[in-house]
Scaffold this active site. Structure first.
Site, short mmCIF file in Angstrom:
data_model
loop_
_atom_site.label_atom_id
_atom_site.label_comp_id
_atom_site.label_asym_id
_atom_site.label_seq_id
_atom_site.Cartn_x
_atom_site.Cartn_y
_atom_site.Cartn_z
N ASP A 1 0.93 5.14 -0.37
CA ASP A 1 0.17 6.39 -0.39
C ASP A 1 0.85 7.42 -1.29
O ASP A 1 2.03 7.72 -1.13
CB ASP A 1 0.05 6.96 1.03
N HIS B 1 0.86 -1.19 0.00
CA HIS B 1 0.00 0.00 0.00
C HIS B 1 0.90 1.24 0.00
O HIS B 1 1.58 1.52 0.98
CB HIS B 1 -0.91 0.00 1.24
N ASP C 1 -8.40 1.56 1.66
CA ASP C 1 -8.02 2.57 2.66
C ASP C 1 -8.87 3.84 2.69
O ASP C 1 -8.74 4.62 3.61
CB ASP C 1 -6.54 2.95 2.47
N HIS D 1 -6.67 9.37 -1.20
CA HIS D 1 -7.43 9.37 0.04
C HIS D 1 -6.69 10.01 1.21
O HIS D 1 -7.27 10.13 2.30
CB HIS D 1 -7.86 7.94 0.40
#
Length: 1013
Positions: A36, A34, A149, A418
């Site tokens: 970001d 993951h 997420d 997000h």
């Protein structure tokens, strides 16, 4: 005998299957990282510290062993790696891994977008950007989502993913108590029909991750180290030279192998109990993982082998897998699934006092800039498309223009992350987003200026500034020249505001005719003036105006030509407190649609009357603040993400000043809110503009409000509260990403009810009773709530600090000292009247005309000769259809899938040149089934006729939402449901085009490639 043998074979197969573990839990271990696109570290920092290494090491390790697999999610980091880090060997390996199905692109968008505060336009943009790259580069079309997420799940997202051709959707973050209930009752999987109007037409199977979410369980009962993260934790700013990272898990050795296996099996069995099939999705990874894939796979390989060797004892089999393999197994189970309607999963809470509703408002400035950039991109895209179609050898280089569009596409896509537009990032990352957006807008402004000013073919016929403008005045007053472009495919009449430094100005159109205008002193500057111009604009069309400026007042009392000089009337500042008698002196402000009454005892709004229905609603507006706790030892805190409070918001002022500027074009009411009676500077302001003289036109129905909020005191959360006489039972309605409205009844909780009754407003929110609706439209996202009867509060700004170690360590305390100036438009009327208005009005607010000042005030230009260039013809759609997209993407892929794959295989250079002949068109039906007796009907248009203003249309191809599928070839998976079929919805996915005519049903979004002669 033959029958007996057949039965014996079947029996042997069944017995063999049982012996071989058909009843065992089949575990799909899905390696992932993951990553970001922002959050704590900038993109550049992340690329250097770990993200670049993720793809390099994963590709290398997958190429070594054929059983290893990996899913790649966000495209921004992959594209940066592909363009600037990957070697030729890496690229060859990627293509081979994709061919073998061992590397799989999931979602495929530029980012994993937020679902609460993002706008429909931008969600589609970022998905299209990623899909275009993947299809052009690899011929790949993602078919599954991995939305693990985002902080809550919107009902719009599954609709968009279905339109993009996805077969299944995956979410994770939903309310903790709801997830617990769904786990216990094995209801984590369902078929989601996100749109009530589309029904099963765009349904999608949805998997909700269990309580462990997308990270591997890290607790090891046999060690004090976290487990299954053998590469440890990424280091910033530089990777360690010796390859030793903090918190590396205990290696898998002969001594630890069984303990690791038992821990993993126990977790698999725990998860299996929450699902209906014996298939378990076991995500292996978490944030910033697999930057050293060698050590990861080196430890997991023997662990999986060991479990499979002892599968009879464990009752479990394990395998590396991609997400598609997991969903294929679920699909083949052929079960019937529950159906979920258009309800979303917002708001989202992780604990009773952890309601993730603060981010609906966090970093209000960033939210505003992101939406403004999106709007400017939308305008530039449509103008460039017109230019490409109608270009006859103009001097604007197309590649140069496309570079500028692509830069802003990238920036707008990126901030939809997000932890981007949500405002949950660190200050330096927020600055990065703002820098990218600002730079992108500067480039697009250059493009707009070039398109407006250079090409002769875009000039309307006739002289721009004719001699007759000056026949009555031989003075040398300076002039300023303005271009105004309408990016919507409707004819509109609206107000535009140009700031000038002269006390008088007259306005003329390109034919020399005077234009109604009003000039008045600006509210926040003693040296500038607001010039309001009534602009009548055709769809996708622009006009040119000349503003003649003067230092001298009018010879007449209030009017020069068609310009009205409005004067400011100041009222005595009033103290406001509950014990003060009020309502005795009321001042009316009236236009053709409304009568607003202001209470001169308080200088607050008193009531609004809908003149069409002669219905008066008592209404007052003021500013209040929630006082937030910043000490974790004293109780729950508010931060970037969460909103927590012990009570209601309290008034943030003790006195109110008021000015009114009566006008003939617009009347402005200025209210100033002072925190203390003795304060000389106000803390808050409302500027209300009531359009005048627009009888029968849309602007008559809007009450335009802008606000000045901040800087706030520390640990304050500021709300605009509108209190009315409406009997709405504390129920409000808010939009899902600008796509659809959802009913939000007030819910009582044991604790934290205030925060858990907040919802995101992206474009619209309203409250209503049996006869009347009061709505607000927004040009950026806010949190909204209905805390009391007849009340709607909008959170406008937040400034927070807390001493939570995690927040301090990552600099996520939201000490936002900015001044914010959001805009809301207010609409009052019957449900039927407002239903026909709010969708279109929300778009007119979002996509306001582009106003370009093409020079500074200077001496009058000499009269110019008539220019005979070809005019732009308007593009006008019916009022229930919206031109969602008109652009030239520039992707070089063939729209024929077989041809595209062939081009890629033979090494055709997709970067050899951009395709400027293919135009991307999206048209959306704005209304729900049954929402309006006329506007909710399907709309039929002939594209060739509607778009004749662009050129001669010769070919139309219908595509999936992001353009990568021919709609006639798109065959999405069908899922059995306990409800069976649903008659709701419009045409089938393979709806056709006959003689360029199409029919668009309620809430449909249809996508096309256009080719002109």
């Amino acid at each position: 005998m033959i029958i007996f043998c057949a039965c014996l074979v079947i029996l042997q197969v069944v017995l063999g299957a049982e012996k071989n573990g058909a009843d065992k839990i089949q575990t799909f271990v899905i390696p992932h990282s993951h990553m970001d696109v922002g959050w704590v570290y900038t993109i550049q920092e992340s690329m250097h510290a770990y993200a670049g290494n993720v793809y390099s090491s994963v590709v290398e390790e997958l190429s070594k062993e054929t059983h290893r697999k990996f899913i790649a999610v966000e495209q921004e980091f992959f594209r940066l790696w592909w363009d600037s880090v990957a070697t030729d060997k890496h690229k060859k390996q990627v293509r081979q891994l994709l061919k073998e199905g061992r590397l799989e692109f999931i979602i495929g968008g530029q980012v994993m977008h937020d679902e609460a505060v993002t706008d429909l336009d931008d969600e589609i943009l970022q998905l299209t950007e990623g899909h275009g790259f993947l299809y052009e580069t690899f011929g790949v079309r993602p078919q599954f989502s991995w939305h693990v997420d985002p902080f809550g799940a919107s009902a719009t997202t599954p609709v968009l993913f279905a339109l993009a051709g996805f077969n299944a959707h995956l979410i994770s973050r939903i309310d903790y108590d709801l997830k617990d209930d769904m786990q216990k009752n094995k209801r984590l999987q369902f078929v989601w029909r996100g749109s009530p109007s589309l029904g099963e037409q765009q349904e999608i199977f949805t998997h909700t991750m269990d309580q462990f979410s997308y990270c591997t369980p890290s607790h090891l009962p046999f060690s004090n180290r976290s487990g299954f993260y053998w590469n440890g934790v990424a280091l910033f700013p530089d990777p360690p030279k010796d390859g030793v990272y903090p918190n590396m898990s205990l290696p898998v050795t002969k001594d630890t192998l069984h303990s690791y296996a038992q821990t993993m099996v126990d977790n698999i069995q725990q998860r299996a109990a929450w699902f209906r099939t014996k298939h378990v999705l076991w995500p292996w990874g978490c944030d910033k993982q697999f930057y050293n894939s060698s050590v990861q796979f080196k430890n997991m390989d023997p662990l999986l082998d060991y479990i499979n060797q002892h599968s009879e004892d464990f009752g479990v089999t394990v395998q590396y897998a991609t997400l598609s393999e997991y969903f294929q197994a679920i699909h083949q189970s052929d079960l019937s699934w529950e159906v979920r309607g258009s309800q979303d999963f917002l708001p989202y809470s992780t604990e009773p006092f952890q309601a993730w509703t603060g981010f609906y408002t966090s970093r209000n400035v960033l939210k505003g800039v992101a939406r403004r950039a999106s709007s400017r991109l939308h305008a530039a895209e449509s103008l460039f498309a017109q230019y490409c179609v109608g270009n006859l050898g103009s001097p604007v280089p197309k590649e140069w223009a496309l570079e500028r569009l692509r830069a802003l596409r990238w920036a707008v896509s990126e901030v939809q992350h997000h932890d981007g537009i949500t405002g949950t990032e660190s200050p330096k990352v927020a600055d990065m987003y703002l820098q990218h957006l600002t730079q992108g807008m500067v480039g697009v402004e250059e493009l707009l200026a070039a398109l407006f000013l250079l090409p002769q073919t875009l000039d309307p016929p006739g002289a721009l500034y004719r001699q007759d403008i000056r026949k009555t005045d031989s003075s040398q007053d300076p002039e300023q020249h303005v271009i105004v472009y309408n990016p919507l495919a409707w004819n509109i009449t609206t107000l535009i505001n140009v700031t000038v430094t002269f006390p008088m100005a007259t306005v003329y159109d390109e034919d020399g005719h005077p234009v109604p205008a009003q000039i008045q002193r600006s509210a926040e500057s003693v040296s500038s003036y607001d010039l309001f111009i009534v602009a009548a604009l055709r769809g996708l069309h622009y006009r040119k105006y000349v503003i003649r400026l003067s230092e001298s007042p009018c010879r007449e009392q209030t009017t020069c030509g068609s310009t009205y000089a409005a004067k400011v009337v100041t009222f005595e500042r009033q103290t406001v407190n509950p014990s003060k008698r009020s309502g005795r002196r009321r001042l009316p402000v009236v236009n053709n649609c409304y009568k607003l009454m202001f209470d001169q005892d308080t200088n607050l709004l008193h009531s609004i009357t809908d003149r069409k229905k002669n219905k008066t609603v008592k209404a007052t507006q003021d500013f209040r603040e929630y006082h937030s706790n910043g000490d974790v030892d004293a109780g729950p805190i508010s931060d970037n993400y969460m909103f927590s409070t012990n009570g209601s918001a309290i008034p943030a002022y003790q006195s109110v000043g008021m000015e009114i500027v009566p006008g003939k074009v617009v009347t402005e009411i200025r209210q100033y809110f002072y925190r203390e009676e003795s304060d000389e500077d106000y803390a808050y302001a409302i500027y209300t503009r009531v359009p005048e003289g627009f009888k029968g036109l849309v602007p008559c129905h809007r009450i335009e409000q802008s606000y000045r909020v901040g800087p706030l005191l520390v640990n304050r959360e500021a709300v605009l509260v509108t209190s009315t006489s409406l009997r709405n039972n504390r129920t409000i309605f808010t939009d899902n990403n600008g796509y659809q409205m959802l009913r939000r009844p007030y819910r009582n909780f044991t604790s934290n009810s205030v925060a858990r009754n907040y919802y995101p407003m992206v474009r619209a929110a309203y409250m209503e009773d049996e006869t009347t609706r009061l709505g607000f439209l927004s040009e950026r996202a806010h949190g909204v709530s209905g805390q009391e009867q007849g009340q709607l509060e909008v959170m406008l700004h937040r400034r927070l600090w807390n001493n939570q170690e995690w927040n301090l360590g990552y600099n996520l305390t939201l000490n936002d000292t900015s001044v914010v100036r959001p805009v809301l438009w207010m609409i009052l009327g019957s449900q039927s009247t407002t239903a026909s208005l709010y969708q279109r009005e929300a778009l007119e607010l979002q996509h306001r005309p582009v106003v370009m000042l093409i020079d500074t005030p200077q001496k009058a230009w000499r009269a110019q000769e008539s220019q005979n260039g070809a005019p732009i013809n308007p593009v006008v759609l019916p009022p229930n259809l919206h031109l969602l997209t008109l652009s030239v993407p520039g992707w070089g892929y063939s729209s024929n899938h077989t041809q595209n794959i062939w081009d890629i295989q033979r090494g055709k250079d997709s970067k050899g040149g951009s395709d400027f002949d293919r135009v991307l068109l999206r048209i959306m039906h704005l209304y729900e089934v049954g929402e309006d007796p006329v506007l909710s009907k399907p709309a039929t248009i002939n594209l060739k006729e509607v778009l004749q203003g662009l050129g001669e249309l010769r070919l139309v191809e219908e595509r999936s939402l992001t353009g990568t599928w021919d709609i006639s070839e798109l065959q999405r998976w069908k899922w059995r449901t306990v409800q069976g079929t649903n008659p709701a919805g419009g045409r089938s996915c393979a709806g056709g085009i006959q003689d360029f005519s199409i029919t668009i049903s309620p809430k449909e979004i249809r996508t096309f490639f256009l080719h002109f002669t």
